[in-house]
Write a protein that holds these residues in place. Structure first.
Motif, PDB file in Angstrom:
ATOM      1  N   TYR A  70     -17.450  -2.744   3.464  1.00  0.00           N
ATOM      2  CA  TYR A  70     -16.812  -1.891   4.464  1.00  0.00           C
ATOM      3  C   TYR A  70     -17.716  -1.711   5.682  1.00  0.00           C
ATOM      4  O   TYR A  70     -18.938  -1.677   5.567  1.00  0.00           O
TER       5      TYR A  70
ATOM      6  N   ASP B 202     -13.876   0.972  10.863  1.00  0.00           N
ATOM      7  CA  ASP B 202     -12.757   1.148   9.941  1.00  0.00           C
ATOM      8  C   ASP B 202     -12.258  -0.215   9.457  1.00  0.00           C
ATOM      9  O   ASP B 202     -11.062  -0.494   9.421  1.00  0.00           O
TER      10      ASP B 202
ATOM     11  N   THR C 258       0.837  -1.190   0.000  1.00  0.00           N
ATOM     12  CA  THR C 258       0.000   0.000   0.000  1.00  0.00           C
ATOM     13  C   THR C 258       0.875   1.244   0.000  1.00  0.00           C
ATOM     14  O   THR C 258       1.723   1.400   0.879  1.00  0.00           O
TER      15      THR C 258
ATOM     16  N   TYR D 220     -10.385   7.169   1.210  1.00  0.00           N
ATOM     17  CA  TYR D 220     -11.265   7.184   0.046  1.00  0.00           C
ATOM     18  C   TYR D 220     -10.840   8.298  -0.904  1.00  0.00           C
ATOM     19  O   TYR D 220     -10.891   9.491  -0.548  1.00  0.00           O
TER      20      TYR D 220
ATOM     21  N   ARG E 226      -7.799   0.571  -1.478  1.00  0.00           N
ATOM     22  CA  ARG E 226      -8.574   0.251  -0.286  1.00  0.00           C
ATOM     23  C   ARG E 226      -8.966  -1.235  -0.260  1.00  0.00           C
ATOM     24  O   ARG E 226      -9.209  -1.797   0.802  1.00  0.00           O
ATOM     25  N   GLU E 227      -9.044  -1.858  -1.427  1.00  0.00           N
ATOM     26  CA  GLU E 227      -9.631  -3.190  -1.536  1.00  0.00           C
ATOM     27  C   GLU E 227      -8.626  -4.300  -1.824  1.00  0.00           C
ATOM     28  O   GLU E 227      -8.869  -5.465  -1.494  1.00  0.00           O
TER      29      GLU E 227
ATOM     30  N   LEU F 244      -9.589   3.653  -5.596  1.00  0.00           N
ATOM     31  CA  LEU F 244     -10.315   2.746  -4.702  1.00  0.00           C
ATOM     32  C   LEU F 244      -9.658   1.372  -4.621  1.00  0.00           C
ATOM     33  O   LEU F 244      -9.813   0.665  -3.614  1.00  0.00           O
TER      34      LEU F 244
ATOM     35  N   VAL G  22      -9.166  -0.758   7.002  1.00  0.00           N
ATOM     36  CA  VAL G  22      -9.140  -0.082   5.699  1.00  0.00           C
ATOM     37  C   VAL G  22      -7.752   0.531   5.517  1.00  0.00           C
ATOM     38  O   VAL G  22      -7.326   1.346   6.337  1.00  0.00           O
TER      39      VAL G  22
ATOM     40  N   PHE H  84      -6.345   2.498   3.088  1.00  0.00           N
ATOM     41  CA  PHE H  84      -6.080   3.695   2.273  1.00  0.00           C
ATOM     42  C   PHE H  84      -7.309   4.588   2.321  1.00  0.00           C
ATOM     43  O   PHE H  84      -8.436   4.088   2.366  1.00  0.00           O
TER      44      PHE H  84
ATOM     45  N   ASP I 197     -17.600   1.288   8.116  1.00  0.00           N
ATOM     46  CA  ASP I 197     -16.933   2.566   8.393  1.00  0.00           C
ATOM     47  C   ASP I 197     -16.792   2.826   9.885  1.00  0.00           C
ATOM     48  O   ASP I 197     -15.810   3.430  10.331  1.00  0.00           O
TER      49      ASP I 197
END
Length: 244
Positions: free
Chosen positions: A60, A65, A19, A95, A103-104, A100, A91, A93, A62
């Motif tokens: 996700y 996190d 990352t 938004y 993040r995934e 994106l 998570v 990274f 939120d």
């Protein structure tokens, strides 16, 4: 089960991804890796018996996190589930539109690593080359793993508005970048009169084959069966207590 030489490399797919620390660094990674995308058919034929297709999706939480990913493998001919796996974590990274995938990817790659079989094709809930830098999640995952990959999104990326396809199932209309005129994907009608899905090649698949794979996988619903199953599984994983 596939022979050992078809399995992830030592350390797994997840070990091949790092990352980036900043947005600028993330963009630089996309710019560097997008040149490795292969837009040719090097994967299985759509619906071929014995072909293993993995659906990958991410959900996700939120409030915590947290992110959870699922990989569900089906037989392309029967759509029977062959294997499934999940992974979860923080998570990694922030938004940022267009970034994106960062993040995934860690959770998605970890889920793929946990599968007891190796897929011949991966279908991602997201974009491939239908992306401002032509390097969405499906392309990024495909390049890292070396697996043929396809992006299937519920909505078109904001920069490209498609011409609506015809109403019958199987109708296809191009998704075009209005600034360059480049065809970056297609709107595909998977059910008569139902909103299309937006398909783009990820890696080692042509645009035409990507559309054919999606139609083969979406026999009863708007979304490919791989996406439906992975969506259900990652949401269930996210609801599960981390201590369970």
């Amino acid at each position: 089960m596939r022979p050992p030489d078809h399995r992830p490399p030592p350390g797994g797919y997840a070990a091949a991804h790092r990352t980036p620390p900043t947005r600028a660094a993330a963009v630089a990674v996309q710019e560097e890796l997008r040149g490795r995308v292969v837009a040719l058919d090097q994967g299985p034929a759509p619906g071929a018996p014995g072909t293993l297709v993995a659906g990958v999706d991410v959900a996700y939480d939120d409030a915590r996190d947290a992110v959870a990913a699922a990989a569900v493998v089906v037989d392309a001919a029967t759509l029977d589930v062959v294997a499934q796996a999940t992974a979860r974590g923080p998570v990694p990274f922030p938004y940022v539109p267009g970034l994106l995938a960062f993040r995934e990817l860690p959770a998605a790659l970890a889920a793929l690593d946990r599968l007891p079989v190796a897929p011949d094709l991966v279908v991602c809930d997201g974009y491939g080359i239908a992306h401002p830098r032509r390097f969405g999640l499906a392309s990024h995952l495909g390049v890292i793993t070396g697996l043929p990959s396809i992006g299937v999104a519920k909505n078109p990326f904001g920069f490209a508005v498609p011409t609506p396809p015809g109403a019958p199932r199987g109708s296809v209309a191009p998704l075009v970048d209005p600034d360059t005129g480049e065809e970056v994907g297609a709107a595909v009608r998977t059910r008569d009169g139902v909103r299309p899905v937006y398909v783009s090649l990820g890696h080692r698949v042509s645009s035409a084959a990507a559309c054919a794979h999606v139609l083969s996988l979406a026999r009863a619903y708007r979304q490919p069966e791989t996406t439906r199953l992975a969506d259900r599984l990652c949401r269930a994983e996210l609801r599960r207590s981390p201590d369970a």
